[in-house]
Every structure is written in structure tokens, then in C-alpha cells.
Design an enzyme around this catalytic site. Structure first.
Site: not given
Length: 365
Positions: A99, A130, A213
């Protein structure tokens, strides 16, 4: 979306991807951090003769880990957004969240404690877990790959440090502990994420914020035990962060998927369980979710071999009730290929069961 895993479910919290912060509104200043344990500080204060330098020893350990690992953590710029990544090898491969890269194929990377921007391109992405790999176009000398730990040795209470670029503040560090292991978490759709459900995640109290992230969750042995991915939010406070509840993809998943993306450009062995069906949520006459109806069955797959067919409505997987496609996906994420599980279902209104040996989720990328 809600997170669940182990025995308990995180039912009072929503989840937010911690992947990207706006580079137009974020500072790109570089900073490092060290911390000491409040418990150790109190102990040293209460009994300095018994514990001389105890707090300093822990602080020294933090600083050593930061010096060891922070050079392996990078900032990734995608358009007008920022995320983080981890140097995987000395050839310029960098692992991050899918993402974070979204649909982009070119990126700008800034190494820790550096202001020079480096160009990078997409190697491959695997949104189901992911994870994605990008590669520096001209890797500089002296790249320092991170060391990845053994996921099976991650224990509750272990001290963790989260490293990355929260809100664009590159080379930032926060500290906490491992709060839980084995969580199964469903990501929200959007922000470059298709809404993946990921099993065996590490829950940590180390602060994870937008921009973190793809960064590293690290133990005091200077090993990466996870990739920072999600933070919990409180719906009752309009999505404000729920302090101390973050989630990281475990090291075993990272290395398994990353090795395949680098060597093959795709994932052929996800390590994730599958029934071999295409399904959607089934609704009852009151328009309430009532199961996962099978739309199609893979020929020769686990479900087909067990006699399941299109039109069957799955209502239970092992001991776990299934009232929606998301519930089925979440239940499968906590299992592994080769597991034998009893599937409860209805066909033409009649309840039945089938014993299924689970297969492996195929790549959707």
C-alpha cells in the site's frame, strides 16, 4: 475494518493504514532517538546502590540497536506521499508495504541520515500480503541490509523499536513492547490497499503513525521482527489514533514473500491457506449477512475435492462461525496450507459438513 486474532478480537477499534503521509505538509528533517525504561529508571532511583547504571545500560542497548538498524531504514516518496522501507540486500532491493507503492512504478528513496535522493523502480508487489519490493536504479556502495529475526521466537513483553518516517520525519524511532502475536488483521480498503487480510501479525505498543508503514519493527538484538503496517483508530473519536495499538507483518512472511518477488517477480507459494473457491457474502431474507456463498470452485482444488460446489453457503470453518466473505477470509488467514478443517455449509436450505485439506492461496498479482 476490525482486527481479530488469537482468542480475543479487537472489536472496539478500527484500523488505519500507516503507509503514507503527505509530503507537501510534512517535514523531511532527520532525527534519531533513544529511550530508557521507566521501570528501570524508577528502580535505579529507588535503589541506586543495588542497580548502579541500570537505566544507562538499557539506554545504551537502545542506542546500539538504533545505530545498527537505522542505516537500513529508508524513506520512500511516491508522488506526493511518503512511506518507509527496509534495505533487503546490498544489490539495492528494498522491501516495503504494497500500500506504500500503490500503483506507482517509480520512486524516490532517501537513505537514513542522507539528503540525497535516489531513483528506484518497482520489482513486484503482492497486495494479498501487503508487501512489495522496489530496487535502487544505481545502488550506492556501503548499503547495509537489515538482519531479519525468527518470528517463532517473538515473545510477549519483548522490547521493540519502530523505525521509519512518521509524518515525513525521516529516521524517527519509537519504543514499546510486543503486546500480542498471532493477530489476524483486515486492512481497510483504499490508500493503495485492496483490503488484505493478513495473519500472524505482531501487535506492538510502539507508536506507528502515517509514514511509518514499510519501516522496521526491531528487537534488542538488532533484528527486524516485522514491517510496520497498521495502527488502530477509535471510531468514537472520529478516527483518532488509539495509542499503543499497532500491527506489523512478521519477519517470516516478509522473507518468504520478498525472496520470491526478487527471484521470480511474483509469488508462487504464499504460505497462506485457501479453499480454492471464489465467494461473496450471502444475505438472508432480512438482508443480514448469513455466510459466504461459493460463486465458483477451482477444478481439482481443495473444496472441489471435498465435494463443495457453486451455490453452497459456507457458515462455519472449523469452530469459527462464518457470516460473511470477510469472516471466511479472516478465518483462513489464521490457518496454514495442509491443515484439515471441517467446513459447515448449507445447500438448498439443508445443513451439511465437508472435511477439507486446505491448499495454498495463489498469487493475485
Amino acid at each position: 475494518m476490525l482486527a481479530s486474532g488469537g482468542v480475543a478480537a479487537v472489536t472496539a477499534l478500527a484500523l488505519a493504514l500507516a503507509g503514507c503521509s503527505s509530503s507537501s505538509s510534512s517535514s523531511a528533517s532527520s532525527s534519531s532517538a533513544s529511550a530508557s525504561s521507566p521501570g528501570a529508571s524508577k528502580q535505579a532511583s529507588a535503589a541506586p546502590a543495588a542497580q548502579p547504571g541500570g537505566a544507562n545500560q538499557l539506554q545504551d542497548a537502545y542506542q546500539k540497536v538504533i545505530a545498527d538498524v537505522l542505516p537500513s531504514v529508508v524513506q520512500i516518496t511516491t508522488g506526493d506521499s511518503l512511506g518507509s522501507g527496509i534495505v533487503y540486500d546490498d544489490k539495492g532491493d528494498i522491501v516495503t508495504n504494497a500500500h506504500v507503492v500503490g500503483s506507482a512504478t517509480t520512486f524516490t528513496v532517501t537513505l537514513a541520515n542522507s539528503t540525497k535522493s535516489l531513483d528506484a523502480t518497482l520489482v513486484a508487489s503482492y497486495p494479498d500480503s501487503d508487501l512489495a519490493v522496489i530496487k535502487l536504479s544505481s545502488p550506492p556502495g556501503g548499503l547495509k541490509p537489515a538482519s531479519f529475526g525468527d518470528s517463532s521466537k517473538v515473545q510477549l513483553g519483548q522490547i521493540t523499536l519502530a523505525m521509519g518516517s512518521p509524518l515525513g520525519l525521516s529516521s524517527s524511532v519509537t519504543q514499546g513492547i510486543v503486546s500480542a502475536t498471532g493477530r489476524t488483521v483486515s486492512e481497510p480498503r483504499g490508500g493503495g490497499s485492496p483490503g488484505a487480510t493478513i495473519g500472524n501479525m505482531v501487535q506492538t505498543s510502539a507508536a506507528i503513525n502515517p509514514g511509518n508503514s514499510g519501516g522496521a519493527l526491531v528487537n534488542l538484538d538488532s533484528q527486524v521482527i516485522g514491517i510496520n503496517t497498521l495502527a488502530a483508530t477509535e471510531p468514537q473519536t472520529n478516527g483518532a489514533a488509539a495509542p499503543g495499538i499497532g500491527f506489523a507483518i512478521p519477519a517470516s512472511t516478509i522473507t518468504n514473500i520478498t525472496d520470491q518477488l526478487i527471484k521470480q517477480g511474483k509469488v508462487t507459494n504464499s504460505g497462506r491457506a485457501a479453499l480454492g473457491v471464489t465467494a461473496r457474502t450471502s444475505f438472508n431474507q432480512q438482508f443480514q449477512p448469513a455466510g459466504a456463498v461459493i460463486v465458483a470452485v477451482s477444478q481439482g482444488g481443495p473444496a472441489a475435492s471435498a465435494g463443495l460446489q457453486a451455490g453452497d453457503v459456507i457458515t462455519k470453518l472449523g469452530d469459527t462461525p462464518v457470516d460473511s466473505l470477510n469472516a471466511l477470509t479472516t478465518a483462513l488467514a489464521s490457518l496454514t496450507p495442509g491443515n484439515k478443517v471441517t467446513v459447515g455449509y448449507t445447500r438448498d436450505g439443508n445443513a451439511a459438513t465437508a472435511d477439507v485439506t486446505l491448499g495454498t492461496l495463489e498469487s493475485s498479482s
